[in-house]
Design an enzyme around this catalytic site. Structure first.
Site, PDB file in Angstrom:
ATOM      1  N   TYR A   1      10.307  10.729  -9.133  1.00 36.92           N
ATOM      2  CA  TYR A   1      10.090  12.034  -8.516  1.00 36.92           C
ATOM      3  C   TYR A   1      10.979  12.176  -7.276  1.00 36.92           C
ATOM      4  CZ  TYR A   1       6.709   9.196  -5.814  1.00 36.92           C
ATOM      5  OH  TYR A   1       6.100   8.220  -5.071  1.00 36.92           O
TER       6      TYR A   1
ATOM      7  N   ASP B   1      -6.831   0.016   2.967  1.00 36.58           N
ATOM      8  CA  ASP B   1      -6.684  -1.153   2.099  1.00 36.58           C
ATOM      9  C   ASP B   1      -7.531  -2.336   2.554  1.00 36.58           C
ATOM     10  OD1 ASP B   1      -4.993   0.111   0.377  1.00 36.58           O
ATOM     11  OD2 ASP B   1      -3.162  -0.861   1.066  1.00 36.58           O
TER      12      ASP B   1
ATOM     13  N   ARG C   1       7.455   7.688   2.063  1.00 37.18           N
ATOM     14  CA  ARG C   1       6.375   7.050   2.825  1.00 37.18           C
ATOM     15  C   ARG C   1       6.704   6.977   4.322  1.00 37.18           C
ATOM     16  NH1 ARG C   1       2.041   3.540   1.777  1.00 37.18           N
ATOM     17  NH2 ARG C   1       2.405   3.821  -0.448  1.00 37.18           N
TER      18      ARG C   1
END
Length: 422
Positions: free
Chosen positions: A219, A296, A110
């Site tokens: 992952y 968001d 991120r």
């Protein structure tokens, strides 16, 4: 009150959505001022999944090449039973997947994505970035808005974009004072060097272990150098206004009886912080005057479809495009943006909640789920077309039938929508 600084566009929030919005509008020739309450522009978290719809948006933001350099492109999504270890289903995400959707499926850290967007904004002469600006008040002035910060800074903006996240102050101005909805699930996440991982770790797969009221996602990120893990479970000790739930002890009690590879992975998951799972019901409107929501702030969603950042990126591209298409009519541009995004993101929100219920099923329901998933053809991608194949710039507005289908189940007086499968 200090004299207000006049800015054409003010973006509140310097996360992925806010920076993407600034980048998108700067590419259309607009001057953008971004304010962030933190002392520096940074992103908290670990791994991030970028489905083809997100890569399509990043291509339009002209940062896709930089993202590709740090991302990993698995060849399959693998779903396993966390109790038995059995394979439930597989989704190949190789050439056929890429050909269908125009882009592959990527995973990355991120902070790497945030850094690429931040660098792109810093390199633009049209984007100004400011830290330590905590918004305390927003005044709707019809064709403009006044924003005041805790340090006395004030901004008079022709357009205010609220990209201020789950606890958005901007959203409150639009009339939603209700708190976010806690699902009573928590996540522990983090990355470790690839060498520390179990035999299932590798660059070719994204693995999802699902079980009773829990799941574990694994992952690789950062060019395959790190392995990202997210352990999620429901806490039966949840109490509103309490922080004494979803503890490390509960995490260990939940995961210890599971398959040996799940137990082994638990030893390498960070435990210094936990994230509670929240979302909100879809809103009737994202716009008030010249104030608009994004990411968001507009549509916080549960993580089960891995679409939070993806939808924020789509929002950013969409907002800039429809403002540009509407020439000097800002109000029309905002309406077109809302029409293109509101119903679709509501569908993503509700499908994420539904998919969480499916993944966390227990007992007979879990057996039935596994049986159904095993029957699907791994090469059949039709279930994903509405999400990965969706291009908000190609179809500005969902059809009326879809709108009715997704929004007619609103509970009277609650602004809530019942879960509905995608």
């Amino acid at each position: 009150m200090a004299t207000a600084q006049r800015v054409p566009v003010l973006v509140i929030g310097g996360g992925i959505g806010g920076l993407a919005a600034a980048r998108a509008m700067s590419l259309k020739g607009r001057k953008v001022h971004v304010i962030e309450q933190a002392p520096e522009f940074s992103e908290i978290g670990a791994g991030l999944q970028l489905a083809p719809n997100a890569l399509r948006a990043l291509e339009r933001l002209q940062v896709l090449d930089e993202v590709r350099a740090d991302a990993v492109f698995p060849r399959q999504l693998l779903m396993l039973d966390a109790v038995s270890g059995e394979r439930i289903t597989t989704v190949p995400i190789g050439e056929a997947f890429k050909e269908r959707y125009g882009h592959p499926y990527a995973v990355m850290h991120r902070t790497d994505l945030h850094a690429h967007l931040l660098n792109a904004c810093r390199e633009s002469p049209l984007v100004t970035l400011e830290n330590n600006r905590a918004v305390v008040d927003i005044t709707d002035e019809g064709e403009a808005a006044l924003v005041r910060c805790a340090d006395g800074s004030t901004y008079h903006a022709d357009l205010v974009v609220g990209a201020d996240g789950l606890h958005s102050r901007t959203r409150k101005l639009l009339g939603d004072d209700a708190p976010p909805v806690c699902e009573e699930y928590v996540a522990y996440r983090g990355t470790v060097p690839m060498a520390q991982m179990t035999e299932l770790a590798g660059n070719d797969s994204m693995v999802g272990w699902i079980g009773p009221e829990m799941h574990l996602v694994q992952y690789p990120v950062r060019r395959g150098e790190l392995f990202n893990q997210v352990a999620v479970f429901r806490s039966h000790n949840y109490k509103p206004d309490s922080d004494d739930w979803g503890t490390v002890e509960e995490l260990e009690a939940k995961f210890t009886p599971l398959h040996r590879l799940v137990r082994a992975s638990l030893e390498t998951i960070g435990r210094d912080r936990r994230w509670a799972m929240y979302d909100r019901p879809p809103l009737d409107s994202w716009v008030r005057g010249r104030i608009v929501l994004l990411g968001d702030a507009a549509h916080p969603m549960l993580q089960y479809l891995a679409q939070g950042a993806c939808q924020a990126l789509e929002d950013a591209v969409c907002l800039a495009e429809f403002l540009d298409r509407s020439l000097n009519d800002t109000d029309a541009g905002l309406r077109r943006y809302q029409d293109a995004r509101r119903v679709h993101t509501a569908r993503v929100q509700l499908t994420a909640r539904f998919f969480g219920e499916v993944c966390h099923a227990t007992g007979v329901a879990a057996m039935f789920r596994n049986s159904l998933f095993r029957l699907r053809d791994p090469e059949d991608y039709r279930l994903f077309d509405w999400l990965y194949g969706h291009d908000p710039l190609a179809a500005e507005k969902e059809s009326d039938s879809q709108a009715v289908n997704w929004l007619r189940h609103r509970s009277p007086g609650t602004n809530a929508v019942t879960p509905y499968p995608g």
